[in-house]
Enzyme design. Structure first.
Site, PDB file in Angstrom:
ATOM      1  N   ASN A   1      31.994  -0.580  33.578  1.00 20.36           N
ATOM      2  CA  ASN A   1      31.846  -2.155  33.638  1.00 20.36           C
ATOM      3  C   ASN A   1      30.637  -2.318  32.617  1.00 20.36           C
ATOM      4  O   ASN A   1      29.951  -3.195  32.915  1.00 20.36           O
ATOM      5  CB  ASN A   1      31.729  -2.844  34.813  1.00 20.36           C
ATOM      6  CG  ASN A   1      30.405  -2.161  35.559  1.00 20.36           C
ATOM      7  OD1 ASN A   1      29.816  -1.113  35.264  1.00 20.36           O
ATOM      8  ND2 ASN A   1      29.709  -3.007  36.542  1.00 20.36           N
TER       9      ASN A   1
ATOM     10  N   HIS B   1      37.351  -0.313  43.842  1.00 22.16           N
ATOM     11  CA  HIS B   1      36.348  -1.336  44.401  1.00 22.16           C
ATOM     12  C   HIS B   1      37.128  -2.034  45.377  1.00 22.16           C
ATOM     13  O   HIS B   1      37.673  -3.151  44.789  1.00 22.16           O
ATOM     14  CB  HIS B   1      35.544  -1.977  43.190  1.00 22.16           C
ATOM     15  CG  HIS B   1      34.714  -3.005  43.685  1.00 22.16           C
ATOM     16  ND1 HIS B   1      33.313  -3.006  43.541  1.00 22.16           N
ATOM     17  CD2 HIS B   1      34.918  -4.156  44.282  1.00 22.16           C
ATOM     18  CE1 HIS B   1      32.891  -3.978  44.191  1.00 22.16           C
ATOM     19  NE2 HIS B   1      33.906  -4.664  44.548  1.00 22.16           N
TER      20      HIS B   1
ATOM     21  N   ASP C   1      25.930   4.797  43.389  1.00 25.19           N
ATOM     22  CA  ASP C   1      26.179   3.634  42.947  1.00 25.19           C
ATOM     23  C   ASP C   1      24.908   3.133  42.160  1.00 25.19           C
ATOM     24  O   ASP C   1      24.659   1.815  42.262  1.00 25.19           O
ATOM     25  CB  ASP C   1      26.753   2.597  44.031  1.00 25.19           C
ATOM     26  CG  ASP C   1      27.512   1.331  43.569  1.00 25.19           C
ATOM     27  OD1 ASP C   1      27.474   1.186  42.137  1.00 25.19           O
ATOM     28  OD2 ASP C   1      27.570   0.350  44.262  1.00 25.19           O
TER      29      ASP C   1
ATOM     30  N   HIS D   1      19.037  -2.863  37.304  1.00 24.67           N
ATOM     31  CA  HIS D   1      18.772  -4.165  36.735  1.00 24.67           C
ATOM     32  C   HIS D   1      17.475  -4.469  36.075  1.00 24.67           C
ATOM     33  O   HIS D   1      16.322  -3.958  36.783  1.00 24.67           O
ATOM     34  CB  HIS D   1      19.092  -5.113  37.801  1.00 24.67           C
ATOM     35  CG  HIS D   1      20.743  -5.378  37.888  1.00 24.67           C
ATOM     36  ND1 HIS D   1      21.737  -5.793  37.352  1.00 24.67           N
ATOM     37  CD2 HIS D   1      21.333  -5.002  39.202  1.00 24.67           C
ATOM     38  CE1 HIS D   1      22.679  -5.528  37.820  1.00 24.67           C
ATOM     39  NE2 HIS D   1      22.782  -5.223  38.991  1.00 24.67           N
TER      40      HIS D   1
ATOM     41  N   HIS E   1      26.198   3.349  37.178  1.00 22.58           N
ATOM     42  CA  HIS E   1      26.299   2.407  36.198  1.00 22.58           C
ATOM     43  C   HIS E   1      25.067   2.838  35.108  1.00 22.58           C
ATOM     44  O   HIS E   1      23.926   2.656  35.316  1.00 22.58           O
ATOM     45  CB  HIS E   1      25.906   1.060  36.570  1.00 22.58           C
ATOM     46  CG  HIS E   1      27.055   0.772  37.529  1.00 22.58           C
ATOM     47  ND1 HIS E   1      28.304   0.167  37.494  1.00 22.58           N
ATOM     48  CD2 HIS E   1      27.057   0.776  39.015  1.00 22.58           C
ATOM     49  CE1 HIS E   1      29.144   0.005  38.223  1.00 22.58           C
ATOM     50  NE2 HIS E   1      28.284   0.453  39.393  1.00 22.58           N
ATOM     51  N   LEU E   2      25.274   3.245  33.819  1.00 25.45           N
ATOM     52  CA  LEU E   2      24.426   3.546  32.873  1.00 25.45           C
ATOM     53  C   LEU E   2      24.401   2.475  32.009  1.00 25.45           C
ATOM     54  O   LEU E   2      23.461   2.318  31.074  1.00 25.45           O
ATOM     55  CB  LEU E   2      24.743   4.870  32.260  1.00 25.45           C
ATOM     56  CG  LEU E   2      24.906   6.049  32.956  1.00 25.45           C
ATOM     57  CD1 LEU E   2      25.183   7.284  32.185  1.00 25.45           C
ATOM     58  CD2 LEU E   2      23.468   6.431  33.710  1.00 25.45           C
ATOM     59  N   ARG E   3      25.127   1.368  31.945  1.00 23.46           N
ATOM     60  CA  ARG E   3      24.927  -0.057  31.280  1.00 23.46           C
ATOM     61  C   ARG E   3      25.016   0.096  29.777  1.00 23.46           C
ATOM     62  O   ARG E   3      24.903  -0.761  29.176  1.00 23.46           O
ATOM     63  CB  ARG E   3      23.448  -0.684  31.591  1.00 23.46           C
ATOM     64  CG  ARG E   3      23.241  -0.661  33.206  1.00 23.46           C
ATOM     65  CD  ARG E   3      24.172  -1.712  33.776  1.00 23.46           C
ATOM     66  NE  ARG E   3      23.633  -2.041  34.992  1.00 23.46           N
ATOM     67  CZ  ARG E   3      24.577  -2.166  36.026  1.00 23.46           C
ATOM     68  NH1 ARG E   3      25.914  -2.387  35.966  1.00 23.46           N
ATOM     69  NH2 ARG E   3      24.010  -2.559  37.348  1.00 23.46           N
TER      70      ARG E   3
ATOM     71  N   GLY F   1      22.884  -4.932  43.248  1.00 27.23           N
ATOM     72  CA  GLY F   1      22.947  -3.483  42.901  1.00 27.23           C
ATOM     73  C   GLY F   1      21.242  -3.032  43.276  1.00 27.23           C
ATOM     74  O   GLY F   1      20.264  -3.545  43.377  1.00 27.23           O
TER      75      GLY F   1
END
Lengths: 329, 430
Positions: B96, B181, B307, B311, B64-66, B326
Site C-alpha cells: 500500500n 485484511h 504490522d 507515521h 509497511h516500509l512506505r 498504525g
C-alpha cells in the site's frame, strides 16, 4: 451562594480552592464541588442578567474568540452574549469544515488565534476529542462548545441548572433522555453530569441510536437505565429531555423514517401524562417541531426549553468568569 | 569473509526443535555447525553470547516500509535498519505504497532499492487488485515471477466476493498465499476504535468484532471452495480465532498472524484520545487478548507479525478522527512480547517459533531456521535486559508508539544477516 457584588475581577482569586482548571474540555472530569461552584456562580450571573444594566467589568480587556468548525446559532450566540455581559471583546471566527482534515492543523490554527491575541477560545469541532488534542498546545483558556459525538459541557451545566432551578434538587430525580442518544454530545455530557449529581438517568431510543456498552457501565454511570420503549421509560419521570434528530440518520439506514421515529419516540401529551404531574420537558434545540416534541408539548406549561436558552447565557458567563479568574493565578 | 563464532548462548531453533546451550559456527555467510563446541580458528570473529538467547533472525510477514510515496513516514533504508534493531533479518513489505505495488516494474523497483539501500532482506508483497481498488486483478503472475511472496490489498478488504474467489483461484497455481485484511468496510464505516463503552465514552465511532469476523468467515469459505492458501492478517478478535480454528479442523488451507499490540494492549489505551493507540484493526479487550494467546498456544495462529506502520509526527498530532492508524512496531516487538513469556502466558521457544519457523514455513521454509547450510541470519537477545522505550531513539522514522516511556524487558543486542553483523547494541565484538 455568591453574592453579585462579588462578581468583580478582584473576586476571582476567591475561587482558587475549588476552581483550578484552565480549560473546560469535558464534564467527565468535573468534581461535584466544581459543578456546585458553577451552579452558584450561575445564580450570581442570573442576578446580573436581571439588572437594568446587564454588564459587569469582569472580563474587561480580555479577548474571547469563538471558533466554530460547525454551524451553530444558539450556542455561539449564547457564548457571545455571555462574554459581552462580562465586558470582553468578542471575535467570531468560522473555520471551513474542509480544513479539519486537510491543510492547516488544528494546533497551528489555535496558535495563530492566540498570536492574534485571544485570551479565551471557545471552540466547536466536528471531531470528538479535538479539544483534548489542542489543549496541551495552547496558552489561552479553551472552552469546548461541542465536539463530535463526545461532549458539550456547558449544555450539560445549563441543563443541570435548569433542572435545579425547577426542582430544587437533582439527587433521586428520574431524568429520561430520549432520541438519538448515540450521536448526541448533549446526551453524553448530560449522562456524566446527571449521574455524578445523583440523578437516575434512563436513556431511551431506537436500538440503532443507543450507544454501546451503557447497560453494563454501572461503575461509570451509577443507576443508568437503557430502554427502547418510551412508555416504559417516561413512566413517573421528573424530567424528559428529547434530543434533536438529524436527517442523516434516516439516509444512513439507522432509521426507517421520520414517521417511525415519531410513532416510537415523540413526546406527545399522551406520553407526557405518564410522567409525574410536575415533570418538566427539555430539549437542547433546535427543536424539530412535531418530531421530537409535539407542538402542544413544546409550547405547553411543562416545557422549559426557553429557560434552558436563558440559563445558557448565565452558565456560560459563570464558566468564562471562573476561567478568567483561574488565568490570573 | 572471516568465520563468525557465537559462543555459549542458549540456542533456540524451533524449526529444528533445538533448545540447548552451545556454539554456532558461521562460515562464508552460511550456518556451518550448531550446538557443539566450536574451537576458534585464527582470525575468526567471536561473539560471547553467555546468558543470551541465540535464535534464527526474526521474520516479519507484515510491515509497511512506505517507499515509494510516503518517504516522510519511512524509507527502505530506515525501515530495514529499524527492523534489524528489532532482531529481524527478513521482512515482507505491504504494497500500500503510492503508487501501490500492483505490477512488475514497481516490484522490481522496490527490490532494487532494497538491495541498494536495505540493511536486511526485503520481500515484497504484491497487490491483489489493481490500485488496491477491489475492481480487477493485478498482474499477479508477473509479480510472482519477480518474487513477491503473496498478494494483499492490506488496508483494504476485497469486498467483492467473486473477485476474491477469482484471486484465490488465480493465486493457487502460483503457489502464493492471499493475505487478507479482513474487515467489512460497511460494518467498520467511520470506525475509530473498538466498539464498546470506551468508544461511547469518547464519542468515537466503534468497530465491532463482527466487522472482522464476517470477513474472516467469508474468506475461509472461499478458501475451502477454491483450495487456495488464505493467510489472514492481523487477527484481533476472539471470534476470528474460533473461525480459524474451525477452518484448520476441516483442513482448509488457512494460516493466521497476530500483531504484538493485539496480544498486549487493550482499548483502554485510547482513553485521552491517544492517537498513538489508534490502529487498524483496533486494540480490543482482555477477552480477545486471552483468545489470541490461546490461539498461539494451540497452533491456531501460526505467526506473529508486527504490522509495523510508521507515521510522521503530524499524521498523529491531530484530532483522533483525523489521525492515521498504525503503530511503529519493529523496535518494541521483542520487549513487549517478552512480558507474555515472563508472565507464563507463552513459552520462550513458542514465541521464537512464531517469529521464525512460523513465518519461515509460509515462505516455503527458505528462512527462519539455523539448519546447517542455511544463510546465516541470527538474532541474539538478552531476555533479562530492561530498557525504557524512547521513540526519539527509534531508528524508524515512525515515532508512533503507544509504549513511549514504558519499561520493557528483553532486548536485541546483535543481529546477523547473511553472516554479517547488521545491528549491534551493547555487546562487545572483539
Amino acid at each position: 451562594m455568591i453574592r453579585s457584588e462579588q462578581i468583580e475581577p478582584c473576586a476571582a482569586a476567591e475561587h482558587s480552592g475549588a476552581w483550578a482548571r484552565r480549560h473546560v474540555l469535558d464534564i467527565e472530569d468535573f468534581s461535584v464541588p466544581e459543578i456546585e461552584l458553577v451552579m452558584q456562580t450561575t445564580s450570581a450571573m442570573k442576578e446580573i442578567l436581571s439588572r437594568p444594566l446587564k454588564k459587569v467589568p469582569a472580563l474587561r480587556g480580555k479577548t474571547v474568540v469563538t471558533l466554530f468548525y460547525e454551524a451553530s446559532t444558539r450556542t455561539r450566540g449564547s457564548f457571545e452574549m455571555a462574554a459581552k455581559h462580562l465586558s470582553a471583546d468578542v471575535v467570531n471566527m468560522t473555520a471551513q469544515a474542509s480544513s479539519v482534515t486537510k491543510g492547516e492543523s488544528l494546533i497551528n490554527t489555535l496558535n495563530t488565534i492566540e498570536a492574534i491575541g485571544a485570551d479565551i477560545i471557545i471552540m466547536r469541532h466536528p471531531l470528538s476529542g479535538a479539544h483534548y488534542c489542542a489543549a496541551p498546545h495552547v496558552k489561552a483558556n479553551l472552552v469546548n462548545a461541542g465536539d463530535g459525538w463526545h461532549a458539550h459541557p456547558t449544555q450539560a451545566l445549563l441543563d443541570l441548572y435548569t433542572i435545579l432551578n425547577r426542582k430544587g434538587r437533582i439527587a433521586g430525580l428520574k431524568v429520561v433522555i430520549v432520541g438519538d442518544v448515540k450521536h448526541s454530545r448533549v446526551a453524553h455530557s448530560n449522562i456524566w453530569c446527571l449521574t455524578k449529581m445523583g440523578a437516575n438517568v434512563v436513556v431511551c431510543g431506537p436500538p440503532t441510536l443507543l450507544p454501546e456498552g451503557l447497560k453494563t457501565a454501572q461503575l461509570l454511570f451509577p443507576g443508568i437505565g437503557v430502554e427502547t420503549n418510551i412508555e416504559k421509560a417516561v413512566k413517573d419521570a421528573d424530567v424528559v429531555m428529547e434530543l434533536r434528530l438529524q436527517k442523516e440518520r434516516m439516509q444512513s439506514g439507522l432509521l426507517p423514517g421520520l414517521r417511525d421515529f415519531i410513532a416510537g419516540y415523540q413526546l406527545d401529551s399522551k406520553r407526557l401524562a405518564l410522567t409525574k404531574p410536575d415533570s418538566i420537558v427539555m430539549h437542547p434545540g433546535p427543536v424539530n417541531e412535531d418530531v421530537e416534541l409535539a407542538a402542544d408539548v413544546l409550547h405547553g406549561g411543562r416545557s422549559v426549553v426557553n429557560d434552558q436558552v436563558t440559563n445558557g447565557v448565565a452558565v456560560r458567563m459563570a464558566i468564562l468568569y471562573l476561567l478568567a479568574g483561574s488565568r490570573e493565578q | 569473509m572471516k568465520d563468525l563464532i557465537v559462543k555459549n548462548g542458549r540456542i533456540i531453533d524451533p524449526a529444528n526443535n533445538f533448545d540447548a546451550v552451545g556454539d554456532i559456527l558461521v562460515r562464508d555467510g552460511v550456518v556451518k555447525q550448531v550446538g557443539t563446541t566450536v574451537s576458534a580458528g585464527p582470525g575468526s570473529e567471536i561473539i560471547d553470547a553467555r546468558g543470551k538467547v541465540v535464535c534464527p533472525g526474526f521474520v516479519d510477514l507484515h510491515c509497511h516500509l512506505r517507499q515509494p510515496g510516503y518517504e516522510a513516514k519511512e524509507t527502505i533504508a530506515t525501515g530495514t535498519r529499524a527492523a534489524a534493531k528489532g532482531g529481524f533479518t527478513t521482512i515482507c513489505c505491504m504494497p500500500n505504497t503510492n503508487p501501490p505495488l500492483d505490477n512488475l516494474p514497481l516490484v522490481e523497483f522496490v527490490k532494487s532499492l532494497a538491495e541498494k539501500e536495505g540493511a536486511i532482506r526485503v520481500l515484497p508483497i504484491g497487490c491483489i487488485t489493481r490500485g488496491r481498488k477491489g475492481e480487477e486483478l493485478s498482474d499477479m503472475a508477473e509479480m510472482s515471477g519477480a518474487g513477491v511472496i503473496g498478494f494483499s490489498d492490506d488496508g483494504n478488504y476485497v469486498k467483492n466476493a467473486r473477485l476474491m474467489k477469482c484471486a484465490m483461484e488465480y493465486s493457487q497455481p502460483l503457489g502464493l498465499p492471499i493475505i487478507e485484511h479482513c474487515e467489512d468496510p460497511d460494518l467498520a464505516i467511520d470506525g475509530q476504535m473498538n466498539e464498546g463503552i470506551i468508544a461511547t465514552r469518547l464519542g468515537l465511532c466503534g468497530i465491532p468484532n463482527a466487522a472482522e469476523e464476517v470477513a474472516v468467515a467469508r474468506d475461509i469459505l472461499l478458501a475451502q471452495l477454491t483450495g487456495a492458501h488464505l493467510h489472514i492478517a492481523h487477527l484481533s478478535t476472539k471470534g476470528s480465532v474460533e473461525l480459524l480454528r474451525w477452518a484448520k479442523q476441516r483442513d482448509i488451507r488457512v494460516t493466521g498472524e497476530v500483531a504484538p499490540h493485539h496480544l498486549t494492549l487493550t482499548e483502554e489505551r485510547v482513553l485521552g484520545y491517544n492517537t498513538a493507540a489508534k490502529v487498524n484493526p483496533p486494540l480490543r479487550t482482555k477477552t480477545d487478548i486471552e483468545a489470541l494467546i490461546d490461539g498461539l498456544n494451540d497452533g491456531t495462529i501460526d505467526i506473529i507479525a508486527t504490522d509495523h506502520a510508521p507515521h510522521s509526527l503530524n499524521d498523529k498530532l491531530c484530532e483522533f478522527g483525523a489521525a492515521a492508524s498504525g503503530i511503529s512496531g519493529f523496535e518494541t516487538m521483542l520487549g513487549s512480547l517478552m512480558n507474555l513469556v515472563a508472565t507464563g502466558k507463552i513459552t520462550l521457544p513458542l514465541l521464537i517459533a512464531k517469529l521464525t519457523s512460523g513465518p519461515g514455513r509460509l515462505l516455503g521454509g527458505r528462512f527462519g531456521s539455523l539448519t546447517p547450510g542455511a544463510t546465516a541470519d541470527i538474532t541474539i537477545f538478552d531476555p533479562g535486559a530492561e530498557w525504557t522505550v524512547d521513540s526519539g531513539k527509534f531508528i524508524s522514522k515512525g515515532k508512533n508508539t503507544p509504549l513511549q516511556g514504558e519499561t520493557l524487558k528483553g532486548k536485541v543486542i546483535l543481529t546477523v544477516f547473511g553472516g554479517a553483523v547488521v545491528f549491534t547494541d551493547d555487546v562487545k565484538t572483539p
